[in-house]
Design an enzyme around this catalytic site. Structure first.
Site, PDB file in Angstrom:
ATOM      1  N   GLU A  44       0.866  -1.186   0.000  1.00 34.52           N
ATOM      2  CA  GLU A  44       0.000   0.000   0.000  1.00 34.52           C
ATOM      3  C   GLU A  44       0.893   1.223   0.000  1.00 34.52           C
ATOM      4  OE1 GLU A  44      -2.704   0.602   3.340  1.00 34.52           O
ATOM      5  OE2 GLU A  44      -3.776   2.096   2.158  1.00 34.52           O
ATOM      6  N   CYS A 243      -6.502   0.931   2.837  1.00 30.20           N
ATOM      7  CA  CYS A 243      -7.522   1.999   2.852  1.00 30.20           C
ATOM      8  C   CYS A 243      -7.498   2.871   1.606  1.00 30.20           C
ATOM      9  CB  CYS A 243      -7.341   2.866   4.080  1.00 30.20           C
ATOM     10  SG  CYS A 243      -7.765   2.008   5.592  1.00 30.20           S
ATOM     11  N   ASN A 380     -11.993  -3.392   0.738  1.00 34.46           N
ATOM     12  CA  ASN A 380     -10.889  -3.581   1.687  1.00 34.46           C
ATOM     13  C   ASN A 380     -11.470  -3.848   3.075  1.00 34.46           C
ATOM     14  OD1 ASN A 380      -8.243  -3.490   2.857  1.00 34.46           O
ATOM     15  ND2 ASN A 380      -8.663  -1.380   3.458  1.00 34.46           N
ATOM     16  N   GLU A 381     -11.491  -2.819   3.929  1.00 37.79           N
ATOM     17  CA  GLU A 381     -12.061  -3.031   5.265  1.00 37.79           C
ATOM     18  C   GLU A 381     -13.493  -2.511   5.247  1.00 37.79           C
ATOM     19  OE1 GLU A 381      -9.325  -1.246   8.050  1.00 37.79           O
ATOM     20  OE2 GLU A 381      -8.156  -3.102   8.154  1.00 37.79           O
TER      21      GLU A 381
HETATM   22  O1  AHR Z   1      -1.982  -1.216   6.759  1.00 35.44           O
HETATM   23  C1  AHR Z   1      -2.454   0.021   7.142  1.00 35.44           C
HETATM   24  C2  AHR Z   1      -3.969   0.082   7.096  1.00 35.44           C
HETATM   25  O2  AHR Z   1      -4.518  -0.785   8.025  1.00 35.44           O
HETATM   26  C3  AHR Z   1      -4.607  -0.341   5.809  1.00 35.44           C
HETATM   27  O3  AHR Z   1      -4.652   0.679   4.901  1.00 35.44           O
HETATM   28  C4  AHR Z   1      -5.979  -0.735   6.219  1.00 35.44           C
HETATM   29  O4  AHR Z   1      -6.537  -1.705   5.389  1.00 35.44           O
HETATM   30  C5  AHR Z   1      -5.826  -1.151   7.649  1.00 35.44           C
HETATM   31  O5  AHR Z   1      -6.699  -0.494   8.477  1.00 35.44           O
END
Ligand code: AHR
Length: 665
Positions: A44, A243, A380-381
């Site tokens: 990321e 994220c 993602n989340e």
């Molecule tokens: O890894 C950092 C963040 O942690 C990521 O962006 C997210 O998916 C999680 O909350």
């Protein structure tokens, strides 16, 4: 039965207080296959992982598209920002004109990402798009300058480009540097060409790369960082987040289509990590998309691993937009077509023939053969609310279309940001109901979570008939000790024996986050740290690497006193797992000792008559809170020894605070 005492030199010095236990590996009883995807990489753009990190571009705001168009630049003389440039999606550029006196100068100076760093004898490629809008010729003098130098000259290296004519053209100059320095800047002077007067000159997409990038690519990656990834021998590579996939709002979600095609025309995106934590605020953190989906797929090909792209499901970050009904924050479920089309087009971009629209884009970028995409994650989340199935309703819409059109792909859902609790419990059964192939679990948890027996046995009780698990983001976050100390890595290693023991359920696991710039991090711990010149592999990196290299092919049952070894209260801090090796006749055993005492062990291989050789790799330090640093990057690293053995049992001692991998032939 012959026994051979195998004791590492390092181990011999440890006091042995505990009684000898016997571990039995049933070599004749092959368990679940270990998936090739079992251990991988999560990427990321957080902590300056892409721009300022893996992506080797050295110029910040190279296209003048940051909202403050000259952020990262100092302008001097007569400088104007214009917005009718040659690249539709990056329209801004800079006009440089005569400063009004022969002794005055016009130009620009870029601060780079935490400075422009150069290495002695290395060569660098400067490129710029330029034109003389009124015709004629001009010269741009390019310098690497050390403003802090007390020497006679600030100039450490220089080159020039001669610009001619009214048409935009790309100009290139390569130069070599004779000093290693971290903190410099890149300065451009507008000069006259020959005896002519100074001619107004427009400049756009000003770029500087080392020529020695990973695989020597022009739009390349930092060689040392890409090498560290390659050395992990990953089975899967998840990108582009995290994220940033979701965006703070829909407009700032990661849009893969913006990340492909010529780099000059990839539009800038905001990076949420610029402002997510006010206490670690980085106002100049944006995504140039120079490292985009083409480059991600290319890296997967380099590493020989599966690509695992994650796409937006139409929900922007639910932490930042908690009200599911908030207008504009999320796409209504009946308007998801564009998002689903993005997914279909992505499959075409990766796998389609060159006569399809997106297959042609890939081919035009230099890769006519398909990349071979087999996995796609949606969201993602994300999570559902009690009275609103915000995520699963959208996921269903995606799956209905995608599974029909592309049954050859495996689709990955999510159980949200938590490893337990109401969101997790609500989502887990729904992943089965919706027939997701896998689902993504996240757990950034303290030491106490990793030592809790419930978690060490987490996967033992998982539904064997449900979707498979992708432990997509996890790391041990010590409470008040949130850095990459050895103990965190050791607890991760112990936990990972549970992945192997449950290889029929766990098909992928990626530690997170991956990268962090020492001057630009927002989140820690991370697997690999760097500044502009140096790089350091953490203890967690080595744990991941040992698991990945020695992942083997099939799980083999391993017991101590008839029980699986998961650091239960009667197991003296030991966790262990065993697999059939990569080569015929090889057995790999991983043993972790999180206890405070060295543990003598007899390891018996049931079903084997005669062992020949044992290779033992040990990751160990006495100081559980020790860590690697950029100044001492190899302080804690795996050490290897080989020993001749015979019979089917060997004796060993695993020191306190140690992770040992035994490769037995
Ligand atoms: O890894 C950092 C963040 O942690 C990521 O962006 C997210 O998916 C999680 O909350």
């Amino acid at each position: 039965m012959k026994k051979f005492l195998l004791v590492c030199c390092a181990i011999a010095t440890c006091g042995i207080h505990a009684a000898t236990n016997e571990m039995v590996v049933n070599v004749g009883k092959t368990g679940a296959p270990i998936q090739k995807t079992m251990y991988g990489i999560f990427f990321e753009d957080i902590n300056y992982a892409a721009d300022g990190g893996l992506y080797a571009e050295m110029v910040k705001n190279r296209s003048f598209e940051f909202p403050q168009h000259l952020m990262g630049w100092k302008a001097f003389g007569k400088v104007e920002v214009k917005d009718d440039g040659p690249f539709e999606r990056n329209p801004h550029y800079v006009r440089l004109s005569y400063a009004g006196h022969k002794d005055k100068h016009t130009g620009l100076e870029n601060e780079g990402f935490f400075g422009i760093a150069t290495k002695k004898d290395a060569s660098y490629r400067f490129t710029v798009w330029a034109r003389c809008p009124e015709g004629g010729k001009s010269r741009i003098v390019v310098q690497v300058v050390d403003n802090a130098s007390i020497g006679e000259s600030q100039v450490m290296a220089s080159c020039k480009v001669d610009v001619e004519g009214k048409e935009w053209k790309k100009y290139t100059a390569t130069f070599t540097v004779n000093a290693t320095k971290q903190k410099q800047s890149l300065r451009l002077f507008l000069r006259r060409s020959g005896k002519n007067a100074i001619t107004t000159t427009d400049v756009e997409h000003i770029s500087l790369f080392p020529t020695d990038t990973w695989m020597g690519r022009e739009n390349g990656m930092r060689r040392d960082l890409a090498q560290a990834l390659s050395d992990l021998q990953p089975g899967v590579f998840r990108f582009p987040g995290g994220c940033i996939v979701e965006g703070t709002d829909l407009a700032t979600r990661y849009q893969w289509k913006n990340s492909v095609g010529p780099v000059e025309n990839r539009p800038l995106n905001e990076n949420r990590w610029h402002y997510t934590f006010e206490h670690r605020f980085f106002p100049d953190y944006y995504q140039s998309y120079g490292l985009g989906f083409f480059e991600f797929f290319q890296l997967c090909e380099d590493f020989g691993c599966e690509a695992l792209p994650v796409i937006s499901c139409g929900l922007s970050c639910q932490f930042q937009n908690p009200d599911p009904k908030q207008k504009g924050a999320h796409v209504p479920t009946d308007s998801l077509d564009e998002y689903i089309q993005d997914a279909l087009d992505l499959i075409e971009f990766a796998n389609g023939s060159t006569d399809t629209k997106w297959g042609k884009v890939r081919a035009d970028m230099g890769h006519p053969s398909p990349f071979g995409l087999h996995y796609l994650a949606i969201g993602n989340e994300q999570w559902d609310y009690k009275d609103n199935p915000a995520f699963t309703e959208r996921l269903k819409r995606f799956l209905d279309v995608l599974k029909k059109q592309h049954p050859e792909i495996k689709y990955i859902g999510t159980t949200g940001p938590d490893s337990e609790g109401s969101r997790f419990e609500m989502l887990q059964p729904k992943m089965k109901e919706l027939k997701a192939d896998l689902y993504d679990e996240h757990f950034y948890r303290p030491e106490s979570w990793f030592t809790d027996s419930l978690n060490r046995h987490r996967y033992d009780s998982y539904d064997r008939k449900g979707p498979k698990v992708f432990a997509g983001e996890y790391a041990c976050h010590g409470k008040g000790k949130k850095w990459n100390h050895f103990n965190a890595a050791l607890l991760e290693a112990a936990f990972m024996t549970g992945f192997e023991r449950n290889a029929d359920v766990v098909h992928m696991a990626t530690y997170a986050p991956l990268f962090a710039h020492t001057e630009g991090w927002q989140w820690r711990p991370d697997m690999i740290w760097y500044d502009n010149l140096r790089m350091m592999r953490t203890c967690s990196y080595y744990v991941q690497q040992l698991y990945s290299i020695y992942k083997g092919t099939y799980f083999l049952p391993l017991t101590m006193n008839g029980k699986a070894v998961a650091s239960d209260s009667d197991q003296n801090g030991l966790s262990a797992s065993a697999v059939k090796g990569n080569e015929k006749g090889e057995v790999i055993i991983k043993v972790v000792n999180t206890g405070k005492e060295a543990q003598p062990l007899n390891i018996r291989l049931k079903g084997i008559k005669n062992l020949k050789q044992a290779k033992v790799i040990t990751l160990h330090t006495d100081d559980a809170l020790a860590e690697n640093t950029l100044d001492a990057p190899d302080k804690i690293a795996p050490k290897e020894m080989t020993q001749e053995v015979s019979g089917n049992t060997f004796a060993t001692t695993i020191p306190a605070n140690a992770f040992c991998v035994y490769i037995l032939k």
